[in-house]
Design a protein around this motif. Structure first.
Motif, PDB file in Angstrom:
ATOM      1  N   THR A 362       0.744  -1.114   0.490  1.00 17.23           N
ATOM      2  CA  THR A 362       0.005  -0.302   0.067  1.00 17.23           C
ATOM      3  C   THR A 362       0.624   1.072  -0.136  1.00 17.23           C
ATOM      4  O   THR A 362       2.470   1.650   0.653  1.00 17.23           O
ATOM      5  CB  THR A 362      -0.685   0.092   1.348  1.00 17.23           C
ATOM      6  OG1 THR A 362      -0.334  -0.009   2.252  1.00 17.23           O
ATOM      7  CG2 THR A 362      -2.116  -0.571   1.169  1.00 17.23           C
ATOM      8  N   ASP A 364       0.166   3.789   1.262  1.00 16.44           N
ATOM      9  CA  ASP A 364       0.372   4.404   2.789  1.00 16.44           C
ATOM     10  C   ASP A 364       1.218   4.362   3.881  1.00 16.44           C
ATOM     11  O   ASP A 364       2.276   4.655   3.984  1.00 16.44           O
ATOM     12  CB  ASP A 364      -1.270   4.969   3.545  1.00 16.44           C
ATOM     13  CG  ASP A 364      -1.975   4.346   3.193  1.00 16.44           C
ATOM     14  OD1 ASP A 364      -0.967   2.294   3.363  1.00 16.44           O
ATOM     15  OD2 ASP A 364      -3.560   4.507   3.360  1.00 16.44           O
ATOM     16  N   HIS A 366       2.886   0.762   3.063  1.00 12.60           N
ATOM     17  CA  HIS A 366       3.457  -0.160   2.944  1.00 12.60           C
ATOM     18  C   HIS A 366       3.494  -1.138   3.411  1.00 12.60           C
ATOM     19  O   HIS A 366       4.111  -1.831   3.139  1.00 12.60           O
ATOM     20  CB  HIS A 366       5.641   0.556   2.922  1.00 12.60           C
ATOM     21  CG  HIS A 366       5.734   1.764   2.451  1.00 12.60           C
ATOM     22  ND1 HIS A 366       6.778   2.591   3.412  1.00 12.60           N
ATOM     23  CD2 HIS A 366       4.591   3.034   1.848  1.00 12.60           C
ATOM     24  CE1 HIS A 366       6.674   3.862   2.906  1.00 12.60           C
ATOM     25  NE2 HIS A 366       5.473   3.968   1.819  1.00 12.60           N
ATOM     26  N   LYS A 367       2.182  -1.662   3.391  1.00 14.34           N
ATOM     27  CA  LYS A 367       1.667  -2.972   4.014  1.00 14.34           C
ATOM     28  C   LYS A 367       1.014  -4.064   2.719  1.00 14.34           C
ATOM     29  O   LYS A 367       0.653  -3.312   1.959  1.00 14.34           O
ATOM     30  CB  LYS A 367       0.432  -2.922   4.634  1.00 14.34           C
ATOM     31  CG  LYS A 367       0.151  -4.492   5.783  1.00 14.34           C
ATOM     32  CD  LYS A 367      -0.958  -4.635   6.195  1.00 14.34           C
ATOM     33  CE  LYS A 367      -1.295  -5.927   6.544  1.00 14.34           C
ATOM     34  NZ  LYS A 367      -2.304  -5.118   7.811  1.00 14.34           N
ATOM     35  N   VAL A 369      -0.005  -6.302   0.855  1.00 15.22           N
ATOM     36  CA  VAL A 369      -1.561  -6.655  -0.306  1.00 15.22           C
ATOM     37  C   VAL A 369      -1.773  -7.841  -0.676  1.00 15.22           C
ATOM     38  O   VAL A 369      -2.632  -8.729  -0.538  1.00 15.22           O
ATOM     39  CB  VAL A 369      -2.332  -5.188   0.090  1.00 15.22           C
ATOM     40  CG1 VAL A 369      -3.292  -4.878   1.680  1.00 15.22           C
ATOM     41  CG2 VAL A 369      -2.516  -4.664  -0.592  1.00 15.22           C
ATOM     42  N   LYS A 508      -7.846  -3.211 -11.931  1.00 12.09           N
ATOM     43  CA  LYS A 508      -7.223  -2.297 -11.117  1.00 12.09           C
ATOM     44  C   LYS A 508      -6.718  -2.131 -12.010  1.00 12.09           C
ATOM     45  O   LYS A 508      -6.270  -2.804 -13.320  1.00 12.09           O
ATOM     46  CB  LYS A 508      -5.959  -3.354  -9.917  1.00 12.09           C
ATOM     47  CG  LYS A 508      -4.999  -3.025  -9.701  1.00 12.09           C
ATOM     48  CD  LYS A 508      -4.033  -3.975  -9.078  1.00 12.09           C
ATOM     49  CE  LYS A 508      -4.275  -3.994  -7.840  1.00 12.09           C
ATOM     50  NZ  LYS A 508      -3.483  -5.238  -6.909  1.00 12.09           N
ATOM     51  N   GLN A 543      -8.311   0.795  -8.433  1.00 11.29           N
ATOM     52  CA  GLN A 543      -7.173   0.887  -7.387  1.00 11.29           C
ATOM     53  C   GLN A 543      -6.220   0.653  -8.533  1.00 11.29           C
ATOM     54  O   GLN A 543      -6.113   1.132 -10.241  1.00 11.29           O
ATOM     55  CB  GLN A 543      -7.133  -0.514  -6.616  1.00 11.29           C
ATOM     56  CG  GLN A 543      -7.458  -0.621  -5.510  1.00 11.29           C
ATOM     57  CD  GLN A 543      -7.068  -1.809  -5.048  1.00 11.29           C
ATOM     58  OE1 GLN A 543      -6.437  -2.976  -5.133  1.00 11.29           O
ATOM     59  NE2 GLN A 543      -7.718  -2.413  -3.572  1.00 11.29           N
ATOM     60  N   VAL A 545      -1.655   0.259  -9.536  1.00  6.22           N
ATOM     61  CA  VAL A 545      -0.312   0.047  -8.837  1.00  6.22           C
ATOM     62  C   VAL A 545       0.921   1.019  -9.605  1.00  6.22           C
ATOM     63  O   VAL A 545       0.630   0.437 -11.126  1.00  6.22           O
ATOM     64  CB  VAL A 545       0.075  -1.212  -8.917  1.00  6.22           C
ATOM     65  CG1 VAL A 545       1.285  -1.675  -8.932  1.00  6.22           C
ATOM     66  CG2 VAL A 545      -1.394  -2.341  -8.445  1.00  6.22           C
ATOM     67  N   THR A 559       3.639   8.246  -4.834  1.00  3.70           N
ATOM     68  CA  THR A 559       2.669   8.784  -4.327  1.00  3.70           C
ATOM     69  C   THR A 559       1.507  10.156  -3.918  1.00  3.70           C
ATOM     70  O   THR A 559       0.735  10.117  -3.573  1.00  3.70           O
ATOM     71  CB  THR A 559       3.368   8.780  -2.261  1.00  3.70           C
ATOM     72  OG1 THR A 559       4.412   7.360  -2.632  1.00  3.70           O
ATOM     73  CG2 THR A 559       1.907   8.445  -1.268  1.00  3.70           C
ATOM     74  N   SER A 564      -2.477   4.435  -5.386  1.00  5.17           N
ATOM     75  CA  SER A 564      -2.673   3.815  -4.334  1.00  5.17           C
ATOM     76  C   SER A 564      -1.666   2.373  -3.484  1.00  5.17           C
ATOM     77  O   SER A 564      -2.029   2.321  -2.632  1.00  5.17           O
ATOM     78  CB  SER A 564      -4.090   3.218  -4.367  1.00  5.17           C
ATOM     79  OG  SER A 564      -4.054   1.860  -5.340  1.00  5.17           O
ATOM     80  N   HIS A 565      -1.123   1.630  -4.976  1.00  9.98           N
ATOM     81  CA  HIS A 565      -0.414   0.468  -4.129  1.00  9.98           C
ATOM     82  C   HIS A 565       1.213   0.448  -5.221  1.00  9.98           C
ATOM     83  O   HIS A 565       0.950   1.759  -6.548  1.00  9.98           O
ATOM     84  CB  HIS A 565      -0.973  -0.993  -4.949  1.00  9.98           C
ATOM     85  CG  HIS A 565      -2.019  -1.014  -4.163  1.00  9.98           C
ATOM     86  ND1 HIS A 565      -3.153  -0.667  -4.645  1.00  9.98           N
ATOM     87  CD2 HIS A 565      -2.500  -2.047  -2.586  1.00  9.98           C
ATOM     88  CE1 HIS A 565      -3.987  -1.087  -3.558  1.00  9.98           C
ATOM     89  NE2 HIS A 565      -3.890  -2.047  -2.638  1.00  9.98           N
TER      90      HIS A 565
END
Length: 734
Positions: A362, A364, A366-367, A369, A508, A543, A545, A559, A564-565
């Motif tokens: 992500t 925001d 950086h997790k 998914v 996406k 979304q 990427v 960003t 979003s990714h």
């Protein structure tokens, strides 16, 4: 005709006997003249043949009335005209006769039957003329008497037949036979004149898909439109031929500047990739281009075509929609590619393939998914083989479907071992998408693994919309009914259309890395493009990427634009399944950005030996990195700043440079002339050492060889060297 006959028949006529005496004949009687005049008038009016005459100055003084009426509306526009202005040499196919008509008339010899061309406005006629010189009583040349006949119909018929044998009946371009002969004859004459000649081979990408889905008549119409676009691109700069089903060849005389050739190739790729309208339907194809230049890459036509073919092969293998220049290392790559083809057929059976996974995080927090599944081939002898090497081969030899099916089952099984919130994206090739059993394969993989369909994402490139768009949209709807997610990959790289974004149910959009690269630089439009794509996706509830993020300034810019990714080496390269599983099992779902702060344009890390020339001396140095504007080298000790040198980058590529930084054995160089893209991921010089220059110093004329270039650039010099060379392996001074 009667007047002309009377003019030249008055008085006695002399003939010579064997003994040299001349005996006068009886004067021609008026009744004989009348009969002859009537006979000749009848012949003229029958259109079986006409008469013409000229004076001693080469002016036309008589032409049969029917002939005048056929080619010239006013007699006064014709009589008195120079014969060489009226009767013109027939230069069909650009080949002039060995002896021009003007030369034959000046020689005042008898004219044997000769085909000449007569032009009047936009009309062209062909006549066959013959004639005899007239010598007067004073032995003075007084002009020609001749006959003529119209052969326009037979010439046109003959040339129509010849055209069928020389030109492609579908596109009107030269066929393989004619373009090959043209290239052979041109190279022979250019070699004598020390001139250069480039050729381009163009292959249409995804043409077969259009032909299969829309039908052969549509394919024929597409080829006609491609030919028309090529004519606009090339214009008068060269000759175009169709040498195969969807393959074309262009001859470009007197062009050796690779920057100019790059521009032509890029225009061809761009224009041929624009949508085509065929019978109310829309078709989109692509184009790959391979280029070779004589005498640098070959002297003979067969050698040059083979070089261009290897370059085309490399362009297609590099992802299509690209151009490549020939280089000598492509021969080794072709051999390597052939070996890959042989070994790849057994790779699945021998379980040499494995899937690696690159995290998608992500923007925001950086997790992670989702991960993108990327196929890898662990060869028992050559180690890891790059997918850039084996995926194009798999598509070409037809086993990409089997590899794709294996990948879907493998990824579905793997995802079941990860936490519920983590999904995986699988690339689906256009070839695999075109198969009739894709949906069934996806259903079986989901059922066998038990994975939730929403955790599986299929990445589709825009090329699947080529040809039958209705079929593509139908498959998308059926896949959505199955429950999987859909992502549009490589968006904006040449086949973009808002129409299928409107209709296709994508979840996406993946922004291609070519738009991410340099988006943080001032004056670079990539940032605006990224912002536009993000805004479009947001409006469509999709979304985004950003692919290929490698530096922190790129991350910041992407960003800020609202992506979003994020996906890229800044967070992680593709990793084995075990690595990803271990991270997830330990709960380490956040990836920290680890990489350089700023993007540096076009700088490639290298480590190879190259030549360096200074004055009359040649050195061996190591090239550490290379950019369009300069390079970093190692291997010479304490070279003064400001020193002028020449780098031999191989393949006859000499780059004049100045030393801008010098620290011990390391020097930073700035090029006098920037390098250009070689069409792939490399750089090259615009110009190269000409084999004609090498020939001029006594060496054999042949395609460029590094040893020849080295020999004429200080390789054989015994002069004392100004700098010390350092052996980097031992760090000892030679």
């Amino acid at each position: 005709m009667g007047r002309l006959l009377k003019r030249f028949s008055g008085g006695a006529t002399k003939i010579a006997k064997a003994g040299g005496e001349e005996t006068p004949l009886a004067p021609i009687q008026s009744s004989d003249v009348a009969r002859r005049a009537a006979l000749l008038d009848s012949l003229e009016k029958s259109d079986l043949g006409w008469f013409w005459a000229s004076d001693g100055a080469g002016r036309l003084i008589y032409l049969s009335e029917p002939a005048i009426e056929r080619v010239m509306p006013e007699k006064e526009d014709l009589i008195g005209k120079q014969l060489s202005d009226f009767f013109k040499d027939d230069d069909y196919e650009g080949v002039s006769p060995q002896r021009t008509l003007k030369f034959q008339l000046a020689a005042r010899n008898s004219l044997r039957p000769t085909v000449v061309k007569i032009e009047n406005g936009d009309r062209t006629y062909w006549w066959e003329i013959s004639g005899s010189p007239r010598i007067g009583e004073t032995e003075q040349f007084s002009g020609y008497h001749g006959i003529a006949r119209d052969v326009t119909a037979s010439i046109a018929s003959q040339r129509d037949a010849e055209k069928l044998s020389r030109y492609d009946s579908l596109t009107g371009l030269s066929n393989r036979h004619r373009i090959s002969r043209k290239l052979s004859s041109m190279l022979i004459s250019f070699k004598a004149a020390k001139r250069s000649c480039a050729i381009m081979l163009l292959d249409l990408d995804r043409f077969k898909q259009v032909n299969d889905t829309m039908g052969h008549p549509a394919g024929d119409e597409l080829l006609k439109q491609v030919a028309a676009r090529l004519k606009r691109i090339i214009g008068d700069c060269g000759e175009i031929g169709r040498i195969g089903g969807d393959e074309f060849q262009v001859i470009l005389p007197d062009i050796e500047d690779r920057q100019d050739l790059s521009g032509i190739a890029e225009r061809a790729i761009q224009m041929l990739s624009q949508p085509y309208s065929i019978n109310g339907m829309r078709a989109v194809i692509g184009c790959s281009v391979g280029m070779a230049i004589a005498p640098f890459d070959g002297i003979e036509s067969e050698e040059l075509v083979k070089a261009a073919d290897l370059a085309l092969y490399a362009a297609k293998g590099g992802g299509r929609g690209r151009f490549r220049f020939y280089s000598s290392d492509l021969r080794d790559q072709a051999s390597h590619r052939h070996q890959i083809e042989e070994d790849l057929r057994d790779a699945l059976i021998k379980e040499e393939l494995e899937m690696h996974y690159q995290p998608i995080v992500t923007a925001d927090g950086h997790k992670v998914v989702c991960v993108e599944a990327l196929m890898r081939w662990k060869h028992p002898e050559r180690g890891m083989v790059s997918p850039a090497d084996f995926i194009p081969v798999a598509e070409e030899v037809g086993i990409i479907r089997e590899l794709g099916e294996w990948a879907i089952f493998e990824v579905c099984n793997q995802v079941t071992r990860w936490p519920e919130g983590i999904g995986a994206a699988i690339n689906v090739s256009a070839v695999q998408f075109a198969s009739d059993n894709l949906i069934e394969i996806v259903k079986r993989a989901l059922k066998k693994s038990g994975v939730q369909p929403s955790r599986i994402e299929l990445e589709i490139t825009e090329s699947v919309f080529v040809g039958d768009m209705e079929r593509a949209l139908r498959i998308f709807r059926e896949l959505k009914q199955v429950g999987v997610r859909l992502a549009l990959d490589d968006f904006g790289t040449g086949y973009s259309s808002l129409s299928y974004l409107r209709d296709a149910p994508f979840d996406k959009i993946k922004i291609d890395q070519s738009f991410v690269r340099g988006c943080s630089e001032e004056g670079n439009n990539n940032g605006a493009i990224v912002a536009a794509v993000v805004s479009l996706a947001s409006a469509l509830n999709m979304q985004t990427v950003a692919e290929g993020v490698e530096t922190k300034d790129e991350l910041k810019a992407i960003t800020a634009q609202g992506a979003s990714h994020i996906q890229g080496a800044l967070f992680s390269r593709a990793q084995p399944a075990s690595f990803i599983t271990e991270r997830m099992d330990s709960g380490e779902l956040v990836f920290e950005p680890l990489g350089p702060e700023k993007y540096r344009s076009d700088r490639r890390t290298e480590f190879r030996k190259i030549g360096l020339i200074h004055d009359d001396s040649r050195y061996q140095v190591f090239l550490r990195n290379l950019s369009k504007t300069g390079a970093k080298i190692e291997g010479l000790l304490e070279v003064p700043v400001g020193t002028e040198v020449v780098l031999d980058l191989g393949g006859g590529q000499l780059a004049v440079a100045s030393v801008r930084r010098s620290e011990g054995i390391s020097q930073g160089l700035e090029f006098e002339t920037p390098l250009i893209s070689d069409g792939a991921d490399g750089l090259c010089t615009r110009h190269r050492v000409s084999p004609y220059q090498i020939e001029a110093v006594g060496r054999k004329l042949q395609a460029l060889k590094d040893e020849d270039v080295a020999a004429i650039t200080g390789g054989m010099s015994k002069a004392k060297k100004a700098f010390l060379e350092v052996d980097l392996a031992t760090l000892s001074v030679d």
